[in-house]
Design a protein around this motif. Structure first.
Motif, PDB file in Angstrom:
ATOM      1  N   VAL A 117       0.659  -1.304  -0.035  1.00  0.00           N
ATOM      2  CA  VAL A 117       0.413   0.549  -0.346  1.00  0.00           C
ATOM      3  C   VAL A 117       0.803   1.506   0.177  1.00  0.00           C
ATOM      4  O   VAL A 117       0.150   2.150   0.116  1.00  0.00           O
ATOM      5  N   GLY A 118       2.374   1.099   0.264  1.00  0.00           N
ATOM      6  CA  GLY A 118       2.938   2.258   0.322  1.00  0.00           C
ATOM      7  C   GLY A 118       3.524   2.668   1.896  1.00  0.00           C
ATOM      8  O   GLY A 118       2.492   2.851   2.763  1.00  0.00           O
ATOM      9  N   ARG A 119       4.438   2.897   1.649  1.00  0.00           N
ATOM     10  CA  ARG A 119       5.020   4.008   2.999  1.00  0.00           C
ATOM     11  C   ARG A 119       4.029   5.000   3.313  1.00  0.00           C
ATOM     12  O   ARG A 119       4.061   5.224   4.844  1.00  0.00           O
ATOM     13  N   SER A 120       3.755   5.779   3.041  1.00  0.00           N
ATOM     14  CA  SER A 120       3.410   6.793   3.290  1.00  0.00           C
ATOM     15  C   SER A 120       1.452   6.587   3.702  1.00  0.00           C
ATOM     16  O   SER A 120       0.978   7.377   5.069  1.00  0.00           O
ATOM     17  N   VAL A 121       0.791   5.105   3.557  1.00  0.00           N
ATOM     18  CA  VAL A 121      -0.319   5.391   4.070  1.00  0.00           C
ATOM     19  C   VAL A 121      -0.167   4.738   5.539  1.00  0.00           C
ATOM     20  O   VAL A 121      -0.567   5.053   5.909  1.00  0.00           O
ATOM     21  N   VAL A 122       1.452   3.854   5.362  1.00  0.00           N
ATOM     22  CA  VAL A 122       1.405   3.147   6.434  1.00  0.00           C
ATOM     23  C   VAL A 122       1.503   4.582   7.817  1.00  0.00           C
ATOM     24  O   VAL A 122       1.869   4.728   9.183  1.00  0.00           O
ATOM     25  N   ARG A 123       2.410   5.504   6.976  1.00  0.00           N
ATOM     26  CA  ARG A 123       2.655   6.729   8.096  1.00  0.00           C
ATOM     27  C   ARG A 123       1.968   7.504   8.523  1.00  0.00           C
ATOM     28  O   ARG A 123       1.754   7.888   9.874  1.00  0.00           O
ATOM     29  N   GLU A 124       1.240   7.823   7.781  1.00  0.00           N
ATOM     30  CA  GLU A 124      -0.559   8.193   7.828  1.00  0.00           C
ATOM     31  C   GLU A 124      -1.734   7.568   8.552  1.00  0.00           C
ATOM     32  O   GLU A 124      -1.641   7.980   9.653  1.00  0.00           O
ATOM     33  N   LEU A 125      -1.248   6.446   9.258  1.00  0.00           N
ATOM     34  CA  LEU A 125      -2.174   5.578  10.495  1.00  0.00           C
ATOM     35  C   LEU A 125      -1.230   5.298  11.397  1.00  0.00           C
ATOM     36  O   LEU A 125      -1.764   5.467  12.886  1.00  0.00           O
ATOM     37  N   GLY A 126      -0.477   5.710  10.955  1.00  0.00           N
ATOM     38  CA  GLY A 126       0.524   5.413  12.076  1.00  0.00           C
ATOM     39  C   GLY A 126       0.527   4.444  13.464  1.00  0.00           C
ATOM     40  O   GLY A 126       0.237   2.929  13.449  1.00  0.00           O
ATOM     41  N   HIS A 127       0.184   4.855  14.592  1.00  0.00           N
ATOM     42  CA  HIS A 127       0.614   4.388  15.828  1.00  0.00           C
ATOM     43  C   HIS A 127      -1.118   3.137  15.287  1.00  0.00           C
ATOM     44  O   HIS A 127      -1.366   2.583  16.297  1.00  0.00           O
ATOM     45  N   LYS A 128      -2.087   3.830  15.143  1.00  0.00           N
ATOM     46  CA  LYS A 128      -3.036   3.345  14.517  1.00  0.00           C
ATOM     47  C   LYS A 128      -3.351   2.005  14.610  1.00  0.00           C
ATOM     48  O   LYS A 128      -4.091   1.424  14.338  1.00  0.00           O
ATOM     49  N   LEU A 129      -2.434   1.031  13.914  1.00  0.00           N
ATOM     50  CA  LEU A 129      -1.741   0.116  12.700  1.00  0.00           C
ATOM     51  C   LEU A 129      -1.369  -0.798  14.113  1.00  0.00           C
ATOM     52  O   LEU A 129      -1.040  -1.966  13.900  1.00  0.00           O
ATOM     53  N   ASN A 130      -1.156  -0.020  15.698  1.00  0.00           N
ATOM     54  CA  ASN A 130      -0.424  -1.404  16.847  1.00  0.00           C
ATOM     55  C   ASN A 130      -2.045  -1.622  17.012  1.00  0.00           C
ATOM     56  O   ASN A 130      -2.084  -1.742  18.836  1.00  0.00           O
ATOM     57  N   ILE A 131      -2.808  -2.152  16.549  1.00  0.00           N
ATOM     58  CA  ILE A 131      -4.269  -2.714  17.252  1.00  0.00           C
ATOM     59  C   ILE A 131      -3.876  -4.235  17.471  1.00  0.00           C
ATOM     60  O   ILE A 131      -2.982  -4.872  16.123  1.00  0.00           O
ATOM     61  N   PHE A 132      -4.151  -5.137  18.154  1.00  0.00           N
ATOM     62  CA  PHE A 132      -4.803  -6.609  17.695  1.00  0.00           C
ATOM     63  C   PHE A 132      -5.938  -7.044  17.470  1.00  0.00           C
ATOM     64  O   PHE A 132      -7.155  -6.187  18.636  1.00  0.00           O
ATOM     65  N   LEU A 133      -6.436  -7.152  17.609  1.00  0.00           N
ATOM     66  CA  LEU A 133      -8.381  -8.061  16.622  1.00  0.00           C
ATOM     67  C   LEU A 133      -8.538  -9.614  17.695  1.00  0.00           C
ATOM     68  O   LEU A 133      -7.781 -10.278  17.087  1.00  0.00           O
ATOM     69  N   VAL A 134      -9.517  -9.576  18.179  1.00  0.00           N
ATOM     70  CA  VAL A 134      -9.969 -10.757  18.765  1.00  0.00           C
ATOM     71  C   VAL A 134     -11.397 -11.158  18.170  1.00  0.00           C
ATOM     72  O   VAL A 134     -12.576  -9.967  17.555  1.00  0.00           O
ATOM     73  N   VAL A 135     -11.146 -12.179  17.431  1.00  0.00           N
ATOM     74  CA  VAL A 135     -12.360 -12.829  16.236  1.00  0.00           C
ATOM     75  C   VAL A 135     -12.212 -14.361  16.741  1.00  0.00           C
ATOM     76  O   VAL A 135     -11.619 -15.353  17.408  1.00  0.00           O
ATOM     77  N   SER A 136     -14.127 -14.667  16.911  1.00  0.00           N
ATOM     78  CA  SER A 136     -14.739 -16.228  17.516  1.00  0.00           C
ATOM     79  C   SER A 136     -14.068 -16.834  16.154  1.00  0.00           C
ATOM     80  O   SER A 136     -14.163 -16.779  15.181  1.00  0.00           O
ATOM     81  N   ASP A 137     -14.115 -18.179  16.564  1.00  0.00           N
ATOM     82  CA  ASP A 137     -14.893 -19.420  16.177  1.00  0.00           C
ATOM     83  C   ASP A 137     -15.737 -19.324  15.023  1.00  0.00           C
ATOM     84  O   ASP A 137     -15.927 -19.771  14.157  1.00  0.00           O
ATOM     85  N   GLU A 138     -16.946 -18.566  15.005  1.00  0.00           N
ATOM     86  CA  GLU A 138     -18.417 -18.553  14.574  1.00  0.00           C
ATOM     87  C   GLU A 138     -18.238 -17.217  13.133  1.00  0.00           C
ATOM     88  O   GLU A 138     -18.720 -16.763  12.998  1.00  0.00           O
ATOM     89  N   GLY A 139     -16.751 -16.537  13.486  1.00  0.00           N
ATOM     90  CA  GLY A 139     -16.778 -15.335  12.415  1.00  0.00           C
ATOM     91  C   GLY A 139     -16.944 -14.155  13.358  1.00  0.00           C
ATOM     92  O   GLY A 139     -17.218 -13.147  12.478  1.00  0.00           O
ATOM     93  N   ASP A 140     -17.585 -13.954  14.626  1.00  0.00           N
ATOM     94  CA  ASP A 140     -17.360 -12.821  15.037  1.00  0.00           C
ATOM     95  C   ASP A 140     -16.321 -11.661  15.627  1.00  0.00           C
ATOM     96  O   ASP A 140     -15.379 -12.274  17.062  1.00  0.00           O
ATOM     97  N   LEU A 141     -16.530 -10.439  15.038  1.00  0.00           N
ATOM     98  CA  LEU A 141     -15.431  -9.888  15.566  1.00  0.00           C
ATOM     99  C   LEU A 141     -15.359  -8.696  16.977  1.00  0.00           C
ATOM    100  O   LEU A 141     -16.709  -8.741  16.854  1.00  0.00           O
TER     101      LEU A 141
END
Length: 104
Positions: free
Chosen positions: A68-92
């Motif tokens: 996606v490019g360095r500029s996109v990653v830089r723009e989102l910055g620390h917002k990409l330092n997340i984790f998501l938890v998803v159930s086995d049934e497919g629920d976020l």
């Protein structure tokens, strides 16, 4: 911050349904939908407490930057330092910012 860029995904994430709890956490923690989409598309998965945890490790972040490019990653910055938890049934179930590196 604008979210008007095109995301070229290398993998199609499975369809997940955010729960009411997850949507509330996105708002409370100011996690943009672009960050969630990118972590779903490029993140690595580990099992944790009966669910799947998805996050960007160094390799995933490098693939993301290449695609996606360095500029996109830089723009989102620390917002990409997340984790998501998803159930086995497919629920976020939830999303949160990582305070420490995740061991996998």
């Amino acid at each position: 911050m604008t979210n008007d860029f095109t995301i070229q995904r290398t993998e199609t994430p499975s369809t997940v349904r955010p729960t009411h709890h997850a949507r509330a956490r996105f708002r409370q923690r100011a996690i943009p939908s672009a960050a969630i989409d990118l972590v779903m598309a490029y993140g690595v998965q580990t099992r944790s407490h009966g669910a799947t945890r998805i996050f960007l490790d160094r390799g995933a972040r490098n693939r993301l930057t290449h695609d996606v490019g360095r500029s996109v990653v830089r723009e989102l910055g620390h917002k990409l330092n997340i984790f998501l938890v998803v159930s086995d049934e497919g629920d976020l179930i939830t999303a949160a910012y990582r305070e420490k590196p995740i061991r996998h």
